[in-house]
Design a protein around this motif. Structure first.
Motif: not given
Length: 399
Positions: A68-71, A77-84, A107-115
């Motif tokens: 989560a802290t890695s944003r 694109s693959n890295e972002r999808l992988g983190k999600i 809760f941080v994930v809930y607030k900050e996730s773009p997915d």
């Protein structure tokens, strides 16, 4: 490459069969930290999920916090999808383990996730953890979505709303009840499943939602919303005396509400009729109900519409079920009034239909205070023989 990695995992697994549980955690944590790709980390987490072991919680929390802290918006694109994807598995497992110590990170994930799928799953995990310190915020978020869709975001809003409903249901906090109640009749499409999930949640999330629904009945200006709240309490596990209390509150509002349109008048009539029917179905015997039911009857005296006739008939039924001295005295006074009118042949066909219902309600009441009016009526020769027989039969049933 993937096959090679799996072979390494199997080898490590076979070599650690005899390890104690805490050593198992150490082994798999080391494997996770030595992986070099998100896909490999996902494979490890999926294996860890098979253990269903709370001993992994600190490691899972740390791993989720690191992701989560890695944003989520940083990387290819693959890295972002992988983190999600990785976060989804971590969140799911922390929820499955009911790891309350992970609530802040989730809760941080809930607030900050773009997915929105990850956001929804984070909300559900908070519910499974019973992290009720976040109930107010989650309820606020659902209420905001209930207000109406943003056309370009409708599908995402529905995904989030479904997760919030399931979260608040699992959390079983009264703070979330009203927003779930409104979601049950909200704008959501049939394919989203939001309304159905909310309707189901209303029957399970609170053992006794009477206070929450009373607040809706009393505070929400929309008569249709009041009606839905009344229906919800009747379908709930609230005690019958509380259900009757809410039915009385709704009936009073229906009586006091003066509609300024035909549709508003019709909505008020539906609320009154439903409230009266519920009081009868609940076998309500409270003296507090009698003044409200008598107001409904008296309104028919002055208005004499098809709608008020139906309401008055139902009110008489409820008065008979009520059976208190107050109810019996009112029924007796009504029949005595009809008796006096009949001596001058003033009763209409409409009146005689109501007379039959009054007599039937007297029988139901099983209260001796109705007998004098029945005894008087059976000697009024202007009455139809059928009505006189009804009075005679009623007296016999009350002996």
């Amino acid at each position: 490459m993937r096959k090679q990695f799996l072979c390494v995992l199997i080898t490590v697994l076979l070599g650690t069969v005899a390890f104690a549980q805490n050593e198992n955690v150490v082994v798999w944590e080391q494997i996770y930290k030595t992986t070099t790709s998100i896909e490999q980390k996902i494979t490890v987490i999926l294996k860890i999920m098979e253990f269903k072991d709370r001993a992994f919680t600190p490691f899972l929390v740390e791993s989720l916090d690191t992701v989560a802290t890695s944003r989520y918006d940083v990387g290819s694109s693959n890295e972002r999808l992988g983190k999600i994807r990785l976060s989804r598995y971590l969140v799911q497992e922390l929820g499955n383990l009911k790891a309350t110590e992970a609530a802040d990170v989730v809760f941080v994930v809930y607030k900050e996730s773009p997915d929105m799928v990850l956001k929804s799953e984070a909300a559900i995990a908070l519910g499974m953890m019973r992290a009720d310190s976040f109930a107010e915020q989650l309820s606020f978020d659902l209420a905001a979505i209930n207000n109406g869709p943003i056309p370009s975001q409708q599908r995402d809003q529905e995904i989030q709303a479904l997760g919030l409903v399931r979260s608040l249901e699992a959390m079983r906090s009264s703070l979330g009840y009203e927003s779930v109640f409104h979601a049950a009749s909200g704008w959501y499409s049939a394919r989203s499943g939001v309304r159905e999930a909310a309707q189901q949640a209303l029957t399970t999330m609170i053992d006794d939602p009477a206070d929450n629904l009373l607040a809706i009945i009393s505070g929400n200006p929309d008569l249709e919303v009041k009606m839905r709240a009344l229906q919800a309490v009747m379908a709930s596990g609230s005690p019958e005396n509380r259900k009757a209390e809410l039915a009385r509150s709704a009936l009073k509002i229906g009586i006091d509400r003066k509609g300024d349109t035909v549709s508003a008048d019709a909505a008020a009539s539906r609320l009154r009729t439903a409230s009266i029917n519920y009081l009868a179905a609940l076998n309500d015997k409270s003296p507090e109900s009698v003044p409200l039911l008598t107001q409904v009857v008296m309104a028919d005296d002055s208005q004499k519409t098809d709608s008020t006739l139906a309401e008055a008939t139902r009110a008489y039924v409820a008065l008979g079920v009520n059976g208190t001295d107050e109810a019996a005295q009112f029924l007796a006074s009504r029949l005595a009034n009809y008796n006096n009118r009949e001596t001058s042949k003033l009763n209409t066909a409409r009146d005689k239909m109501l007379i039959r219902q009054v007599i039937a309600s007297m029988v139901t009441s099983r209260n001796a205070k109705v007998k004098p009016a029945l005894e008087q009526g059976q000697y009024i020769t202007n009455y139809d023989n059928a009505i006189i027989r009804l009075m005679q039969d009623a007296l016999k049933s009350l002996q």
